[in-house]
Motif scaffolding. Structure first.
Motif, PDB file in Angstrom:
ATOM      1  N   ALA A  17       0.840  -1.206   0.000  1.00  0.00           N
ATOM      2  CA  ALA A  17       0.000   0.000   0.000  1.00  0.00           C
ATOM      3  C   ALA A  17       0.870   1.249   0.000  1.00  0.00           C
ATOM      4  N   LEU A  18       0.371   2.268  -0.717  1.00  0.00           N
ATOM      5  CA  LEU A  18       0.955   3.599  -0.683  1.00  0.00           C
ATOM      6  C   LEU A  18       0.101   4.457   0.230  1.00  0.00           C
ATOM      7  N   HIS A  19       0.725   5.089   1.212  1.00  0.00           N
ATOM      8  CA  HIS A  19       0.021   5.919   2.189  1.00  0.00           C
ATOM      9  C   HIS A  19       0.420   7.374   1.979  1.00  0.00           C
ATOM     10  N   PHE A  20      -0.547   8.285   2.203  1.00  0.00           N
ATOM     11  CA  PHE A  20      -0.246   9.702   2.056  1.00  0.00           C
ATOM     12  C   PHE A  20      -0.615  10.487   3.305  1.00  0.00           C
ATOM     13  N   ASP A  21       0.258  11.417   3.625  1.00  0.00           N
ATOM     14  CA  ASP A  21      -0.019  12.509   4.564  1.00  0.00           C
ATOM     15  C   ASP A  21      -0.255  13.735   3.686  1.00  0.00           C
ATOM     16  N   ASP A  22      -1.510  13.968   3.318  1.00  0.00           N
ATOM     17  CA  ASP A  22      -1.829  15.073   2.410  1.00  0.00           C
ATOM     18  C   ASP A  22      -1.515  16.429   3.035  1.00  0.00           C
ATOM     19  N   THR A  23      -1.604  16.521   4.339  1.00  0.00           N
ATOM     20  CA  THR A  23      -1.344  17.788   5.018  1.00  0.00           C
ATOM     21  C   THR A  23       0.082  18.268   4.778  1.00  0.00           C
ATOM     22  N   ASP A  24       1.031  17.335   4.783  1.00  0.00           N
ATOM     23  CA  ASP A  24       2.446  17.691   4.666  1.00  0.00           C
ATOM     24  C   ASP A  24       3.059  17.264   3.342  1.00  0.00           C
ATOM     25  N   ALA A  25       2.237  16.721   2.430  1.00  0.00           N
ATOM     26  CA  ALA A  25       2.670  16.312   1.091  1.00  0.00           C
ATOM     27  C   ALA A  25       3.797  15.280   1.153  1.00  0.00           C
ATOM     28  N   MET A  26       3.609  14.273   1.992  1.00  0.00           N
ATOM     29  CA  MET A  26       4.582  13.197   2.131  1.00  0.00           C
ATOM     30  C   MET A  26       3.875  11.845   2.020  1.00  0.00           C
ATOM     31  N   GLY A  27       4.647  10.787   1.779  1.00  0.00           N
ATOM     32  CA  GLY A  27       4.064   9.466   1.666  1.00  0.00           C
ATOM     33  C   GLY A  27       4.983   8.388   2.197  1.00  0.00           C
TER      34      GLY A  27
END
Length: 466
Positions: free
Chosen positions: A51-61
């Protein structure tokens, strides 16, 4: 979903040292610090789930592997060109499932390289111990992708070459269209993140070819002239308007008496075609509308329209063929979409320049014909549309919907909004991958991706209002 969404590319096999990227945070941040966890794409290999996970708030994965065993590996790849290459971002955070474990995860890594103007994408990859490798599709965070159109703009910027400052590395007239689509999106969406591309393109290429974005193909010159008009409208920088004037003057220098007038397609011949003269009409009209006290560009625009409408290129079905034959009659070549669309934007500018609202009636008649004749199953389709996103053709539909959208905004009843919305919804639902890259067929189907198709999709979303 289209076949565009299926399959994954092989993982890179070598892990070259990668320089850390630092934006809000630097690479290799602990995922436990992420305020959210969104999983846009997954993959599987040998019963393992990746799985690819994202932290959209900080633009990281980050990447994770589950249902595995000790010795399995998991990592991220980062691409700064839309998933075509990832040499500088190969096997980020590569880590092994520890002894006794069933799964593991990487650290967090930045999607974009803001300091280097790198517009990025991530994918998660995993390998069963000593066995097969699988990767998720490429995807990115919602940073600079908060709407359909800004997501498409961001995906298009992945094709902006940071060395040549042209789309696709060396796209010339197609690059002018891609830049225009980006400028239009900034104006429509209010997202100014990619404004830097305007000055970068100008400064890097102002002396290329014939200088001032001129060359032997007069339609190429016209596309660039209109791009710089759009840049001037957005920024107010007079150098862009000066270059648009130089482009229009270069085109006018190639107006001759073959077939009674008109701008020739190339300095190496006397072929008179539709697109060159439509662009000349729009550019001269636009310049008149932006230069106080102008009379010269207005006169050229009037002469162009008088010649064009009597040239025979508009056929009995109110469709515009490619150009004129040696006998100065309609050559019967295909009615490409861009020939039907540029004239609409041109006549909208011309109506403003002259105050002649009857011109809008003419434009509406042309638009009524083309919106019917160019649709297949309710969706716009290029004559002879292929599966490729390379070459000239993939940019044509974008130029069409840009002109149609310009006319639609000018008309009080906005008659083409339903068609533009329908086409945009179809493309979004059927011709888009997880990276918000679009293919050539807005109704769905087999196809590739590339900046020509992406530009056309962005033009469509711009015209449909985002």
């Amino acid at each position: 979903m289209s076949a565009l969404l299926l399959g994954t590319a092989p993982a890179a096999t070598a892990a070259a040292p990668t320089a850390a990227v630092c934006n809000k945070y630097c690479d290799a941040r602990d995922p436990a610090l992420s305020p959210q966890d969104r999983v846009p794409v997954t993959a599987a290999v040998s019963s393992r789930s990746i799985a690819l996970h994202f932290d959209d708030t900080d633009a990281m994965g980050w990447a994770s592997l589950d249902n595995g065993a000790a010795g399995d590996r998991v990592w991220l790849d980062r691409s700064l060109d839309g998933g075509r290459t990832w040499t500088s971002g190969s096997r980020l955070g590569d880590t092994e499932v520890p002894s006794g474990g069933r799964g593991w995860r990487t650290q967090m890594y930045n999607v974009d390289d803001w300091g280097g103007q790198g517009v990025g994408a991530l994918r998660a990859c995993g390998q069963a111990a000593g066995g097969a490798i699988a990767c998720t599709p490429w995807a990115r965070t919602t940073w600079n992708a908060g709407s359909r159109s800004t997501a498409a703009a961001t995906a298009l910027m992945m094709s902006y070459d940071r060395s040549t400052k042209l789309f696709g590395g060396d796209g010339w007239w197609t690059g002018a269209n891609a830049l225009t689509a980006i400028i239009d999106n900034i104006r429509i969406s209010g997202m100014g993140s990619y404004t830097y591309a305007i000055a970068d393109t100008y400064d890097k290429n102002i002396n290329a070819q014939g200088g001032q974005f001129r060359n032997e193909y007069l339609d190429d010159t016209g596309w660039w002239g209109l791009a710089w008009v759009a840049a001037y409208d957005l920024t107010g920088d007079s150098r862009y308007l000066d270059t648009a004037r130089a482009d229009a003057d270069h085109m006018f220098a190639n107006w001759n008496d073959t077939c009674g007038g008109g701008v020739r397609w190339s300095t190496n011949g006397n072929y008179k075609n539709a697109i060159t003269n439509e662009l000349f009409l729009q550019l001269t009209s636009a310049l008149h509308n932006r230069i106080p006290g102008d009379t010269a560009y207005l006169e050229r625009a009037k002469n162009e329209w008088n010649w064009f409408r009597g040239s025979g290129m508009i056929n009995g079905d109110r469709m515009i063929n490619d150009g004129l034959g040696d006998n100065c009659a309609n050559n019967g070549q295909p009615t490409w979409t861009y020939n039907q669309g540029v004239v609409l934007g041109a006549l909208t500018e011309f109506a403003q320049a002259t105050g002649d609202t009857g011109v809008l009636t003419t434009a509406r008649g042309l638009a009524d014909a083309s919106t019917v004749r160019l649709q297949t199953d309710g969706v716009l389709r290029e004559p002879g549309e292929g599966d490729s996103c390379t070459g000239d053709g993939p940019s044509f539909k974008g130029a069409y919907v840009r002109g149609l959208g310009t006319l639609n905004r000018r008309l009080s009843d906005h008659p083409y909004a339903p068609a533009l919305t329908r086409w945009a919804n179809s493309a979004y639902d059927h011709d888009r991958n997880p990276l918000d890259q679009y293919g050539p067929h807005w109704s769905g189907g087999n196809g590739t991706t590339g900046y020509g198709c992406q530009q056309s999709a962005l033009d469509l979303l711009n015209a449909a209002g985002g």
